[in-house]
Design an enzyme around this catalytic site. Structure first.
Site, PDB file in Angstrom:
ATOM      1  N   ASP A  26       0.752  -1.072  -0.131  1.00 55.05           N
ATOM      2  CA  ASP A  26      -0.001  -0.008   0.085  1.00 55.05           C
ATOM      3  C   ASP A  26       0.747   1.487  -0.018  1.00 55.05           C
ATOM      4  OD1 ASP A  26      -2.243   1.495   0.082  1.00 55.05           O
ATOM      5  OD2 ASP A  26      -2.615   1.332   2.193  1.00 55.05           O
ATOM      6  N   ASN A  74     -10.667  -2.751  -6.674  1.00 58.76           N
ATOM      7  CA  ASN A  74      -9.696  -1.829  -7.494  1.00 58.76           C
ATOM      8  C   ASN A  74     -10.428  -1.500  -8.765  1.00 58.76           C
ATOM      9  OD1 ASN A  74      -6.692  -2.937  -6.384  1.00 58.76           O
ATOM     10  ND2 ASN A  74      -7.905  -1.325  -5.591  1.00 58.76           N
TER      11      ASN A  74
END
Length: 251
Positions: A26, A74
């Site tokens: 991340d 996503n």
């Protein structure tokens, strides 16, 4: 596996070293934004961090590394960013597949294949086919993956097996159910690392991480490397894993 494994020592001996490490990679976008760069540049640097980390994981004696590359959520991102992420997967596999194959790395892609473009699907299948007989190191890439979606697919597969007479519903337990998961032949992760300072699982390995040690690090993923992996492993090795039992020496 869902059953709690036998506790390992936490005294710094090799017996307590994790065999399976999972990472939520991340911070690519924030890394780029903080430098006034397009988010795509952050993702490119994230691929470089993945290469460093795969090499470090092998060097440090890990058996399996599982990384969260692209989640089912996503797809909500701008189409241009999704396309860029797909392009990076293709670039990584094309550049590194021969080397990973020579090094005995087995590549596995976790997640649903539904909805993937034909070229990505072909790439995934080629990487898995080329490396399926390798046994020195497992590199698992969670791509188009979501933990809840995985559980739904596993439940559907178990129901289908029952309807076809291949599974007695009364025999369904944690051990038989997890045979329908994407990770059916892999041990659960000992350690899960998330970068960027966020402190949540974000729908990643939610079944498999039931007894996993969690380490959250402030470093953004493009800056991650061997020193950070070592730090996370040292944190893990300093802990005592009890799996619901008592601490050693407790009355």
């Amino acid at each position: 596996m869902s059953a709690a494994p036998a506790p390992t020592a936490s005294n710094g001996d090799d017996v307590s070293r994790p065999g399976h490490v999972a990472i939520i990679m991340d911070g690519n976008g924030r890394w780029a934004t903080s430098r006034g760069l397009p988010r795509a540049v952050g993702h490119e640097r994230g691929v470089e961090a993945l290469r460093r980390t795969v090499e470090a994981a092998q060097k440090l004696g890990l058996e399996t590394l599982t990384v969260f590359s692209f989640s089912t959520e996503n797809w909500r991102r701008p189409a241009s960013e999704v396309s860029a992420l797909f392009g990076l997967l293709k670039a990584y596999v094309k550049r590194d597949l021969d080397r990973l194959t020579r090094e005995g790395v087995r590549i596995r892609v976790l997640g649903t294949r539904a909805g993937l473009p034909a070229d990505i699907l072909a790439l995934v299948e080629r990487a898995e086919q080329r490396t399926r007989d390798n046994a020195k190191f497992n590199l698992c890439i969670a791509f188009n993956y979501g933990g809840r979606e995985e559980l739904v697919r596993a439940a559907q597969a178990a129901i289908k097996a029952g309807l076809e007479g291949k599974l007695d519903p009364d025999s369904l337990n944690e051990d038989t159910f997890e045979q329908f998961l994407d990770t059916s032949d892999l041990p659960d992760p000992d350690l899960l690392i998330r970068t960027s300072g966020e402190s949540r699982l974000s729908n990643f390995l939610i079944w498999q991480a039931a007894y996993t040690e969690l380490v959250f690090m402030d470093v953004l993923w493009p800056d991650f490397g061997e020193s950070h992996l070592r730090e996370a492993i040292e944190t893990y090795m300093a802990r005592e894993r009890r799996f619901g039992g008592l601490a050693s020496g407790a009355a």
